[in-house]
Design a protein around this motif. Structure first.
Motif, PDB file in Angstrom:
ATOM      1  N   GLU A 112       0.819  -1.168   0.044  1.00 13.86           N
ATOM      2  CA  GLU A 112       0.111  -0.095  -0.057  1.00 13.86           C
ATOM      3  C   GLU A 112       0.815   1.193  -0.114  1.00 13.86           C
ATOM      4  OE1 GLU A 112      -4.136  -1.392   2.285  1.00 13.86           O
ATOM      5  OE2 GLU A 112      -2.256  -0.699   3.561  1.00 13.86           O
ATOM      6  N   MET A 113       1.715   1.273   0.829  1.00 12.09           N
ATOM      7  CA  MET A 113       2.739   2.429   0.826  1.00 12.09           C
ATOM      8  C   MET A 113       3.731   2.459  -0.334  1.00 12.09           C
ATOM      9  SD  MET A 113       2.140   3.919   3.694  1.00 12.09           S
ATOM     10  CE  MET A 113       0.662   3.497   3.629  1.00 12.09           C
ATOM     11  N   ASP A 114       3.949   1.428  -0.917  1.00 12.08           N
ATOM     12  CA  ASP A 114       4.575   1.447  -2.404  1.00 12.08           C
ATOM     13  C   ASP A 114       3.827   2.228  -3.314  1.00 12.08           C
ATOM     14  OD1 ASP A 114       7.386   0.830  -3.340  1.00 12.08           O
ATOM     15  OD2 ASP A 114       6.104  -0.699  -4.700  1.00 12.08           O
ATOM     16  N   SER A 115       2.429   1.812  -3.369  1.00 12.16           N
ATOM     17  CA  SER A 115       1.704   2.221  -4.197  1.00 12.16           C
ATOM     18  C   SER A 115       1.539   3.683  -4.326  1.00 12.16           C
ATOM     19  CB  SER A 115       0.266   1.448  -4.305  1.00 12.16           C
ATOM     20  OG  SER A 115      -0.523   2.049  -5.115  1.00 12.16           O
ATOM     21  N   ILE A 116       1.427   4.281  -3.024  1.00 11.79           N
ATOM     22  CA  ILE A 116       1.118   5.631  -2.863  1.00 11.79           C
ATOM     23  C   ILE A 116       2.306   6.402  -3.024  1.00 11.79           C
ATOM     24  CG2 ILE A 116       0.820   7.375  -1.173  1.00 11.79           C
ATOM     25  CD1 ILE A 116      -0.713   5.424   0.491  1.00 11.79           C
ATOM     26  N   SER A 117       3.559   5.675  -3.059  1.00 12.41           N
ATOM     27  CA  SER A 117       4.782   6.455  -3.219  1.00 12.41           C
ATOM     28  C   SER A 117       5.038   6.551  -4.686  1.00 12.41           C
ATOM     29  CB  SER A 117       5.930   5.513  -2.804  1.00 12.41           C
ATOM     30  OG  SER A 117       5.997   5.688  -1.173  1.00 12.41           O
ATOM     31  N   LYS A 118       4.610   5.646  -5.534  1.00  6.23           N
ATOM     32  CA  LYS A 118       4.521   5.647  -7.073  1.00  6.23           C
ATOM     33  C   LYS A 118       3.868   6.769  -7.390  1.00  6.23           C
ATOM     34  CE  LYS A 118       6.580   0.854  -7.496  1.00  6.23           C
ATOM     35  NZ  LYS A 118       6.350  -0.397  -7.812  1.00  6.23           N
ATOM     36  N   LYS A 119       2.903   6.901  -6.960  1.00 11.04           N
ATOM     37  CA  LYS A 119       1.852   7.573  -7.507  1.00 11.04           C
ATOM     38  C   LYS A 119       1.908   9.179  -7.058  1.00 11.04           C
ATOM     39  CE  LYS A 119      -2.478   4.474  -7.417  1.00 11.04           C
ATOM     40  NZ  LYS A 119      -3.620   4.181  -6.720  1.00 11.04           N
ATOM     41  N   THR A 120       2.479   9.396  -6.109  1.00 10.77           N
ATOM     42  CA  THR A 120       2.752  10.720  -5.658  1.00 10.77           C
ATOM     43  C   THR A 120       4.103  11.320  -5.458  1.00 10.77           C
ATOM     44  OG1 THR A 120       3.370  10.121  -3.132  1.00 10.77           O
ATOM     45  CG2 THR A 120       0.897  10.306  -3.820  1.00 10.77           C
ATOM     46  N   GLY A 121       5.256  10.359  -5.844  1.00  5.79           N
ATOM     47  CA  GLY A 121       6.251  10.771  -5.960  1.00  5.79           C
ATOM     48  C   GLY A 121       6.990  10.886  -4.736  1.00  5.79           C
ATOM     49  N   GLU A 122       6.270  10.645  -3.519  1.00  8.38           N
ATOM     50  CA  GLU A 122       6.845  10.983  -2.143  1.00  8.38           C
ATOM     51  C   GLU A 122       7.200   9.490  -1.654  1.00  8.38           C
ATOM     52  OE1 GLU A 122       3.642  12.658  -0.192  1.00  8.38           O
ATOM     53  OE2 GLU A 122       3.653  14.630  -0.986  1.00  8.38           O
ATOM     54  N   ASN A 123       8.255   9.648  -0.559  1.00 12.93           N
ATOM     55  CA  ASN A 123       8.671   8.180  -0.153  1.00 12.93           C
ATOM     56  C   ASN A 123       7.612   7.949   1.349  1.00 12.93           C
ATOM     57  OD1 ASN A 123      10.197   5.967   0.331  1.00 12.93           O
ATOM     58  ND2 ASN A 123      11.950   7.111   1.334  1.00 12.93           N
ATOM     59  N   TRP A 124       6.527   7.165   0.920  1.00 14.99           N
ATOM     60  CA  TRP A 124       5.942   6.700   2.152  1.00 14.99           C
ATOM     61  C   TRP A 124       6.453   5.591   2.526  1.00 14.99           C
ATOM     62  CZ3 TRP A 124       0.677   8.469   3.411  1.00 14.99           C
ATOM     63  CH2 TRP A 124       0.327   9.780   3.034  1.00 14.99           C
ATOM     64  N   THR A 151      10.973  -5.026  -5.016  1.00 13.90           N
ATOM     65  CA  THR A 151      10.518  -5.010  -3.313  1.00 13.90           C
ATOM     66  C   THR A 151      11.819  -4.426  -2.802  1.00 13.90           C
ATOM     67  OG1 THR A 151      11.226  -7.374  -2.885  1.00 13.90           O
ATOM     68  CG2 THR A 151       8.970  -6.959  -3.333  1.00 13.90           C
ATOM     69  N   SER A 152      12.913  -4.105  -3.379  1.00 16.45           N
ATOM     70  CA  SER A 152      14.088  -3.685  -2.929  1.00 16.45           C
ATOM     71  C   SER A 152      14.046  -2.470  -2.070  1.00 16.45           C
ATOM     72  CB  SER A 152      15.268  -3.539  -3.893  1.00 16.45           C
ATOM     73  OG  SER A 152      14.786  -2.650  -5.061  1.00 16.45           O
ATOM     74  N   ASN A 153      13.092  -1.802  -2.164  1.00 15.93           N
ATOM     75  CA  ASN A 153      12.914  -0.587  -1.492  1.00 15.93           C
ATOM     76  C   ASN A 153      12.562  -0.790   0.029  1.00 15.93           C
ATOM     77  OD1 ASN A 153      13.280   2.417  -1.012  1.00 15.93           O
ATOM     78  ND2 ASN A 153      10.886   2.512  -0.975  1.00 15.93           N
ATOM     79  N   PHE A 154      11.833  -1.858   0.288  1.00 11.93           N
ATOM     80  CA  PHE A 154      11.160  -1.956   1.617  1.00 11.93           C
ATOM     81  C   PHE A 154      11.354  -3.455   2.133  1.00 11.93           C
ATOM     82  CE2 PHE A 154       7.600  -2.986  -1.558  1.00 11.93           C
ATOM     83  CZ  PHE A 154       7.422  -4.187  -1.294  1.00 11.93           C
ATOM     84  N   LEU A 155      12.088  -4.344   1.301  1.00 12.37           N
ATOM     85  CA  LEU A 155      12.238  -5.773   1.913  1.00 12.37           C
ATOM     86  C   LEU A 155      13.714  -5.685   1.905  1.00 12.37           C
ATOM     87  CD1 LEU A 155      11.013  -8.429   3.052  1.00 12.37           C
ATOM     88  CD2 LEU A 155      11.289  -9.327   0.703  1.00 12.37           C
ATOM     89  N   GLU A 156      14.398  -5.912   0.777  1.00 11.03           N
ATOM     90  CA  GLU A 156      15.875  -6.326   0.759  1.00 11.03           C
ATOM     91  C   GLU A 156      16.263  -5.142   1.387  1.00 11.03           C
ATOM     92  OE1 GLU A 156      13.846  -6.686  -1.738  1.00 11.03           O
ATOM     93  OE2 GLU A 156      14.144  -8.451  -2.980  1.00 11.03           O
TER      94      GLU A 156
END
Length: 273
Positions: free
Chosen positions: A58-70, A186-191
């Motif tokens: 969910e946070m990754d999806s918001i980040s991609k839509k807004t360009g912000e780092n949720w 998933t490298s931004n939030f898992l790895e």
């Protein structure tokens, strides 16, 4: 247990065109004698198997839509990465501002039972095992040809649809699946944890890190008070060491109250007092 309608739309005849098979599980966790419900994701691609909180998606999806780092943190402490068809797991753990990785080899010895049942059009077969100091019952289907399942559970001749321990502390039920045309990154939030690379540690080292944190969970605040500052936590101004000590005791109590690890035999040995 509430019955959930299972939504499965897998096109296995087109497997080669689908890079990530995503399975969503509803997970019921018993914390402080209350059941917390959340969803978790099992991603299977041509190289890796990943298991993580749905909140990260969910946070990754918001980040991609807004360009912000949720960003978010795990609520389950069940972040897992392993190579496909491997028993070697890497688990990730956030702790304050650090991110740690533990590696373990976890071969699960299943006993496949004769008992079967049907979920919609899928025939499920029962299997049992002891893992992590708990007795588990799984229901799997050979019609979904992945020998994978939630968390570290794998090795059955089909995908695990349901998994429960005998104390009902943990329950996983498959509720949805989808095929993605590309390998999901998933490298931004898992790895990594939003750019923070995991520090490899042993189980013994990780236990020490967690116990040190438990012994003084207000260490950073203590430094501010020593310099003459004031800290506001949830609307309360902390000005004295006595108030800080009350906060420390509260955090220690909450840590132990809500600690219920999947693998009891690897539990952090928090002090009794």
């Amino acid at each position: 247990m509430k019955k959930i309608t299972l939504i499965i739309c897998l096109l296995f005849f087109t497997t080669i065109f689908s890079q990530t098979h995503r399975f969503i599980y509803q997970v019921d966790l018993k914390l402080n004698d209350k059941i917390e419900k959340m969803n978790m994701v099992l991603d299977i691609d041509n190289k890796f198997v990943k298991f993580y909180d749905y909140k990260f998606l969910e946070m990754d999806s918001i980040s991609k839509k807004t360009g912000e780092n949720w960003q978010t943190n795990t609520m389950t402490d069940q972040l897992v990465l392993r190579r496909l068809n491997s028993n070697e797991n890497k688990t990730f753990h956030d702790n304050n501002f650090d991110y740690f990785a533990l590696t373990s080899t976890d071969k699960i010895n299943w006993k496949i039972e004769k008992e079967t049942k049907k979920i919609q059009n899928y025939k499920l077969q029962k299997a049992t095992t002891n893992f992590g100091g708990r007795n588990w019952t799984a229901w799997f289907s050979e019609e979904i040809p992945f020998q994978e399942g939630p968390y570290k559970f794998r090795g059955l001749p089909g995908l695990i649809f349901e998994l429960t321990d005998d104390t009902k502390d943990f329950s996983y039920i498959l509720i949805k699946s989808v095929n993605l045309p590309t390998t999901y990154d998933t490298s931004n939030f898992l790895e990594t944890h939003y750019g923070i690379k995991p520090i490899p540690v042993t189980l013994k080292q990780y236990h020490k890190i967690k116990i040190d944190r438990y012994n003084d969970p207000v260490a950073e605040i203590r430094k501010v008070l020593k310099d003459g500052g004031t800290i506001n936590i949830n609307g309360q101004n902390i000005k004295t060491t006595e108030e800080l000590d009350q906060r420390r005791k509260f955090l220690q109590e909450m840590t132990k109250k809500y600690y219920n690890p999947v693998e009891k035999d690897k539990a952090i040995p928090y002090p009794n007092k």
